[in-house]
Enzyme design. Structure first.
Site, PDB file in Angstrom:
ATOM      1  CB  SER A   1      -0.959  -0.041   1.189  1.00  0.00           C
ATOM      2  OG  SER A   1      -1.939   0.954   1.101  1.00  0.00           O
TER       3      SER A   1
ATOM      4  CG  ASP B   1      -2.804   4.021  -1.363  1.00  0.00           C
ATOM      5  OD1 ASP B   1      -3.502   3.754  -2.372  1.00  0.00           O
ATOM      6  OD2 ASP B   1      -2.863   3.343  -0.324  1.00  0.00           O
TER       7      ASP B   1
ATOM      8  CG  ASP C   1      -2.929  -0.646  -2.179  1.00  0.00           C
ATOM      9  OD1 ASP C   1      -2.991   0.547  -1.812  1.00  0.00           O
ATOM     10  OD2 ASP C   1      -3.489  -1.570  -1.557  1.00  0.00           O
TER      11      ASP C   1
ATOM     12  CG  ASP D   1      -6.071   0.759  -0.312  1.00  0.00           C
ATOM     13  OD1 ASP D   1      -5.253   1.700  -0.295  1.00  0.00           O
ATOM     14  OD2 ASP D   1      -6.050  -0.174   0.525  1.00  0.00           O
TER      15      ASP D   1
END
Length: 451
Positions: A102, A242, A244, A246
């Protein structure tokens, strides 16, 4: 949290804590618990990753583990976490796996699982996988010969996901100038394609991943360059994702940050107006700003608070059948469309509100007055005793009386460190800092590790 699984899957420094050996075991044992033991001889598993250099190494090991249990693996390549969640559900896969850490630095990586319903694992499922990880050589099926299946590449999955996202809005973005920051991560190619397809005029930063620069001075945790670019290019607004994809943080036309609370308020207000907000409720965490709750109250929208962490937000949303929730940090969950925080989805929904209302982002965000916030961390001997400490309770009561309803106090143990976090919101920066220090001094005096 267990020995391996944290609040968002298994994470660690790649090739040191999260090794290929561990990735293989997670593939084998995770595949068994979540797919194979349902009776499927060759369960379908989707695997995606972000742009980290360690991703391919861990992906190879993970896929080997999955195939060793008999899984039919479809490799999605670089895609966002919510993209994996959506495709797992949409394609009827038994399991989805995302390789990402992430918003963490490039040295870290992680592995998180999604069930066939597109939701992250329950504690019980994680415990079952952990039990196998701790066994020496668990007796699990090992297909041989013709029972070993090929894996395939399904890079078209990203396009399928983007087409779905596009279908969730009723307008195009012609006439909007938007700066996109992909954090040099999963959305680096997805975001420009999606917004371009919706006819926005786009500028990009943080969309040139090289395997090493993910989240580096860019993305939702570092929106400063985005703010500069929005002002410099005279754009309508900017969106930062960000690593990833999400999370999302926005920037208005003046270069001012618009955080998750404000984004939730803007989207929630529009949903409420259109009678699309289930039970007139938005789910947030205890870290949401006092101004968020006051603004909701003025709109006749109810709020429900959970512990910090998007998994707790999702749990509460599922329990109460609520369709909007999220965190100040930018995890926004729109349950009508996806099962997890989705930056791209939230971004186009926000852009849709801006286009349909004809209002600027600063005007929309300005309807919510943010209270100045001060956060102080205090190292303590026993963080869990803070809630019962008489002296701490006494000073909190004293401060609450002095604030006279124009502020909020949150004193809680850290989830990961030997700290007590003292957060105070008040009418002015000076008051927030003064009240927070007042409470932190008592915590330090009565419980401090360094006193």
């Amino acid at each position: 949290m267990g020995k391996y699984f944290g609040t968002d899957g298994v994470r660690g420094v790649a090739n040191q804590e999260l090794t290929p050996e561990l990735a293989f075991k997670l593939g084998r044992y995770g595949g068994y618990v979540l797919a194979h033991n349902k009776g499927e001889k060759h369960p379908r598993v989707l695997v995606g990753r972000d742009t980290r250099v360690s991703g391919e190494m861990l992906e190879s090991a993970l896929i080997a583990g999955l195939i060793s249990i008999g899984a039919e693996v479809m490799r999605l390549g670089i895609i966002s976490t919510p993209g994996v969640a959506y495709l797992t559900r949409d394609m009827g896969a038994e399991l989805g796996v995302m390789i990402s850490a992430s918003h963490n630095p490039v040295a870290d990586n992680g592995i998180k699982f999604f069930g066939s319903d597109g939701f992250k694992l329950s504690d019980e499922q994680e415990n079952e996988i952990e039990a196998l990880l701790d066994q020496e050589n668990p007796e699990l099926p090992r297909p041989v010969g013709n029972d070993i299946v090929h894996y395939s590449d399904y890079f078209e999955g990203a396009q399928k996901y983007l087409s779905y996202l596009k279908s969730t809005v009723d307008v195009n973005f012609e006439g909007l100038k938007i700066v996109l920051d992909g954090a040099n991560g999963s959305t680096s190619s997805l975001a420009p394609f999606l917004f371009g397809d919706l006819e926005a005029d786009t500028e990009t930063i943080g969309c040139s991943p090289d395997g090493y620069n993910i989240n580096e001075k860019c993305g939702s945790t570092h929106p400063e360059k985005l703010a500069e670019k929005v002002v410099e290019t005279e754009s309508d607004f900017g969106l930062a994702f960000d690593g990833d994809g999400d999370r999302i943080i926005a920037v208005d036309e003046n270069g001012q940050i618009v955080d998750g609370d404000q984004i939730m308020f803007i989207i929630g207000q529009e949903m409420h107006k259109n009678q699309e907000l289930n039970n007139d409720m938005i789910v947030s965490t205890v870290m949401s700003n006092l101004g968020f709750y006051k603004a909701l109250e003025q709109e006749g929208i109810k709020s429900n608070k959970t512990k910090v962490g998007d998994r707790y937000v999702v749990e509460e949303m599922r329990r109460g059948n609520y369709n909007l929730g999220g965190e100040q940090s930018g995890h926004i969950v729109m349950m009508d469309y996806n099962t997890t925080g989705d930056g791209l989805l939230t971004g186009i929904q926000l852009a849709s509100v801006i286009k349909m209302t004809g209002k600027s982002l600063s005007e929309l965000a300005g309807q919510m007055k943010k209270y100045p916030q001060s956060l102080i961390n205090v190292r303590v001997t026993d963080k869990y005793r803070v809630e019962e400490n008489v002296d701490v309770k006494e000073v909190m009561t004293k401060v609450e009386v002095e604030m006279n309803g124009e502020g909020r106090i949150l004193v809680r143990p850290s989830g990961t460190e030997p700290l007590v976090r003292v957060m105070v919101e008040a009418a002015t920066d000076e008051d927030a800092e003064r009240f927070a220090q007042q409470i932190a001094d008592v915590v330090q005096d009565k419980m401090g590790l360094d006193k």
